[in-house]
Design a protein around this motif. Structure first.
Motif, short mmCIF file in Angstrom:
data_model
loop_
_atom_site.label_atom_id
_atom_site.label_comp_id
_atom_site.label_asym_id
_atom_site.label_seq_id
_atom_site.Cartn_x
_atom_site.Cartn_y
_atom_site.Cartn_z
N ALA A 222 -46.58 33.44 -4.82
CA ALA A 222 -47.47 33.36 -3.65
C ALA A 222 -47.78 31.52 -3.69
CB ALA A 222 -48.75 34.09 -3.82
N GLY A 223 -48.19 31.09 -4.95
CA GLY A 223 -48.34 29.79 -4.91
C GLY A 223 -47.36 28.89 -4.22
N LEU A 224 -46.08 29.30 -4.73
CA LEU A 224 -44.74 28.52 -3.84
C LEU A 224 -44.96 28.75 -2.66
CD1 LEU A 224 -41.90 29.25 -6.40
CD2 LEU A 224 -43.43 27.31 -6.50
N PHE A 225 -45.15 29.77 -1.97
CA PHE A 225 -45.07 30.27 -0.52
C PHE A 225 -46.26 29.44 -0.02
CE2 PHE A 225 -46.42 32.65 3.16
CZ PHE A 225 -45.08 32.67 3.98
N LEU A 226 -47.47 29.44 -0.57
CA LEU A 226 -48.58 28.57 0.25
C LEU A 226 -48.63 27.36 0.35
CD1 LEU A 226 -51.23 31.11 -1.05
CD2 LEU A 226 -50.43 31.03 1.26
N THR A 227 -47.46 26.72 -0.60
CA THR A 227 -47.37 25.12 -0.93
C THR A 227 -46.28 25.01 0.29
OG1 THR A 227 -48.06 25.09 -3.00
CG2 THR A 227 -46.75 23.26 -2.04
N LEU A 228 -45.27 25.65 0.05
CA LEU A 228 -43.91 25.22 1.07
C LEU A 228 -43.98 25.89 2.48
CD1 LEU A 228 -41.09 26.18 -1.50
CD2 LEU A 228 -42.06 23.90 -1.40
N GLY A 229 -44.88 26.90 2.56
CA GLY A 229 -44.78 27.57 3.99
C GLY A 229 -45.49 26.51 5.04
N PRO A 230 -46.39 26.09 4.61
CA PRO A 230 -47.02 25.08 5.74
C PRO A 230 -46.00 23.89 6.16
CG PRO A 230 -49.00 25.45 4.06
CD PRO A 230 -47.52 25.98 3.47
N VAL A 231 -45.40 23.24 5.24
CA VAL A 231 -44.56 22.58 5.51
C VAL A 231 -43.22 22.85 6.23
CG1 VAL A 231 -42.83 20.77 4.33
CG2 VAL A 231 -45.02 21.20 3.00
N ALA A 232 -42.65 23.95 5.90
CA ALA A 232 -41.51 24.62 6.80
C ALA A 232 -42.14 24.74 8.24
CB ALA A 232 -41.10 25.68 6.03
N ALA A 288 -37.03 31.40 4.02
CA ALA A 288 -35.88 30.67 3.68
C ALA A 288 -34.47 30.85 4.60
CB ALA A 288 -35.39 31.45 2.40
N LEU A 289 -34.78 31.80 5.74
CA LEU A 289 -33.71 31.86 6.60
C LEU A 289 -34.10 31.30 7.80
CD1 LEU A 289 -32.80 35.69 5.87
CD2 LEU A 289 -31.62 33.68 4.82
N PRO A 290 -33.30 31.06 8.84
CA PRO A 290 -33.45 30.39 10.03
C PRO A 290 -34.09 31.42 11.12
CG PRO A 290 -31.21 30.44 9.82
CD PRO A 290 -31.80 30.99 8.51
N VAL A 291 -35.18 31.88 11.02
CA VAL A 291 -35.69 33.06 11.72
C VAL A 291 -36.91 32.58 12.74
CG1 VAL A 291 -34.89 35.00 10.48
CG2 VAL A 291 -37.16 34.08 9.94
N PRO A 292 -37.21 33.47 13.67
CA PRO A 292 -38.63 32.84 14.32
C PRO A 292 -39.50 33.10 13.54
CG PRO A 292 -36.97 34.15 15.61
CD PRO A 292 -36.61 34.18 14.23
N VAL A 293 -40.65 32.59 14.04
CA VAL A 293 -41.99 32.53 13.39
C VAL A 293 -42.42 33.75 13.59
CG1 VAL A 293 -43.31 31.77 15.62
CG2 VAL A 293 -44.43 31.49 13.23
N ALA A 294 -42.26 34.58 14.54
CA ALA A 294 -42.87 36.04 14.63
C ALA A 294 -42.16 36.89 13.30
CB ALA A 294 -42.47 36.63 15.88
N VAL A 295 -40.93 36.52 12.97
CA VAL A 295 -40.43 37.35 11.91
C VAL A 295 -41.14 37.04 10.69
CG1 VAL A 295 -38.16 37.80 10.79
CG2 VAL A 295 -38.11 37.33 13.10
N THR A 356 -34.01 22.18 -6.67
CA THR A 356 -33.14 23.42 -6.34
C THR A 356 -33.00 23.71 -4.81
OG1 THR A 356 -34.97 24.97 -5.98
CG2 THR A 356 -34.12 24.71 -8.33
N GLY A 357 -33.80 22.80 -3.89
CA GLY A 357 -33.79 23.09 -2.46
C GLY A 357 -34.79 24.22 -2.16
N VAL A 358 -35.26 24.08 -1.08
CA VAL A 358 -36.35 24.97 -0.54
C VAL A 358 -35.54 26.33 -0.59
CG1 VAL A 358 -37.81 25.96 1.04
CG2 VAL A 358 -37.71 23.37 0.36
N THR A 359 -34.48 26.56 0.40
CA THR A 359 -33.86 27.63 0.44
C THR A 359 -33.58 28.58 -0.90
OG1 THR A 359 -33.31 26.96 2.57
CG2 THR A 359 -32.05 29.06 1.50
N ALA A 360 -32.81 27.98 -1.87
CA ALA A 360 -32.40 28.55 -3.09
C ALA A 360 -33.62 28.86 -3.90
CB ALA A 360 -31.53 27.46 -3.94
#
Length: 404
Positions: A222-232, A288-295, A356-360
């Motif tokens: 969750a810490g990773l998601f809440l840090t990387l999520g806004p940037v993505a 990690a995947l190229p999906v719309p924001v709704a997904v 590692t890259g965000v996706t990996a």
């Protein structure tokens, strides 16, 4: 029980006000991100170091008394911060020390809460009470930043700190008067013996240890998601508004999950708990995947709904399975893993993503979340876990005005 719910709700709101108030106060005074990190670390470090001590005291002293002292201490620390800010005294060292005092109070108060709930609330009503407290806590986390931010913009951070102090005074007086949870006989032993005995209670329940470690993994991710999520979201999903849609979807999911759990016929509580935690893989994969924001928003909604189910179920199962005399120490260990994992994830998200890259990183994290939580359902843990017969069925419908 009404007094317990009111006290916990007020305390949850006061607690949720602190991060925004401190952040705006430090940035207004110094404008320095490093100074903000120092103050926030000043609160976190003593909390982590003192949690085992708080667990022992929670089992030695009546929990209402512990919460009275803890919330009064937080009241005094926030009142001192308010006085400094309102008087124009802007010393970073003072803010750091007062934040550390509040963090120490959290370490002593947090393990006492499960003991108080278990002592005051009868078993059949415990899930519903945990759910009501969970709803109050979830809503507080939503409205508190707006309250603290609005007061700061209108009148200054000192007044936001003053409101926090008043709320802690109210929760202290409310919870301090709740009777229940007599001290255990373990108070006659040394502190070290009590600590060792608490660890034995944990180690003797492999299902509990497996679950706690799995929960630590999702807190870390969750810490990773809440840090990387806004940037993505800003870079790939349409900007800041996209991230707000994702966050608010998760908030709605969390509240609905907490609200729904006492109304569901849960036949295998531990399965529901660990499956709820494993659901956190969904937003990690979606981001990690190229999906719309709704997904991504839908995936985060499902994940937070699962965590909404997890919280009150976990509180209830642990209170039923752990002896009351050791509950404070056992829950202190649980809270230590949770409190430490998320800040660690926030801190290392960017460096790990750079390697590692965000996706990996997100995809491997998703696999880790699922594996770490579902492993607790393997036969070697299931045979030592809560009875398969201990189903949690919905209680009779609660009165409408009342409600982890």
């Amino acid at each position: 029980m009404t007094r317990l719910l009111i006290g916990r709700s007020v305390s949850a709101l006061a607690t949720a006000l602190i991060p925004t108030m401190l952040t705006l106060a430090v940035l207004r005074v110094t404008g320095d991100a490093a100074a903000l990190g120092t103050v926030l670390a000043g609160e976190m470090v003593p909390m982590l170091l003192l949690l085992p001590v708080g667990g022992v005291l929670a089992d030695r002293i009546r929990p209402g008394r512990v919460l009275l002292i803890a919330d009064l201490t937080r009241c005094l620390s926030q009142a001192a911060i308010a006085a400094e800010l309102l008087l124009g005294v802007h010393r970073l060292l003072d803010l750091t020390l007062l934040a550390a005092l509040a963090g120490a109070a959290v370490a002593f108060g947090s393990p006492a809460v499960p003991r108080l709930v278990a002592a005051v609330v009868p078993g059949p009503e415990r899930l519903r009470m945990n759910a009501r407290i969970g709803v109050a806590t979830s809503l507080s986390s939503v409205v508190a930043p707006s309250i603290a931010g609005g007061i700061t913009l209108a009148a200054g951070p000192g007044w936001a700190a003053a409101l926090t102090a008043v709320l802690f005074a109210g929760s202290a007086l409310t919870l301090g008067g709740v009777r229940g949870g007599s001290p255990s006989v373990a108070e006659r032993r040394s502190f070290r013996d009590d600590l060792v005995a608490g660890w034995r209670e944990v180690k003797g329940r492999p299902w509990f240890l497996a679950c706690v470690l799995g929960h630590g993994v999702w807190h870390f991710m969750a810490g990773l998601f809440l840090t990387l999520g806004p940037v993505a979201a800003v870079r790939d999903l349409g900007g800041e508004a996209s991230w707000m849609v994702i966050v608010q979807s998760g908030t709605v999911g969390l509240v609905l999950g907490v609200f729904a759990v006492p109304r569901l016929p849960v036949r295998r509580p531990l399965v529901a708990i660990q499956a709820g935690a494993a659901c956190y893989l969904l937003p990690l994969v979606a981001l990690a995947l190229p999906v719309p924001v709704a997904v991504v928003a839908a995936a985060y909604f499902v994940a937070m709904f699962g965590l909404g189910l997890l919280s009150p179920l976990w509180e209830t199962v642990v209170a039923e399975e752990i002896p009351a005399a050791a509950l404070g120490r056992v829950r202190a260990f649980d809270q230590l893993i949770s409190f430490a994992s998320r800040p660690f994830g926030l801190a290392v998200a960017a460096p790990l993503a750079g390697v590692t890259g965000v996706t990996a990183l997100l995809l491997s994290g998703a696999v880790l979340v699922a594996a770490a939580n579902l492993v607790a359902l393997l036969p070697r843990f299931a045979t030592t876990g809560p009875s398969k017969e201990a189903a949690i069925t919905p209680a009779s419908p609660p009165p409408l005005p009342r409600r982890p």
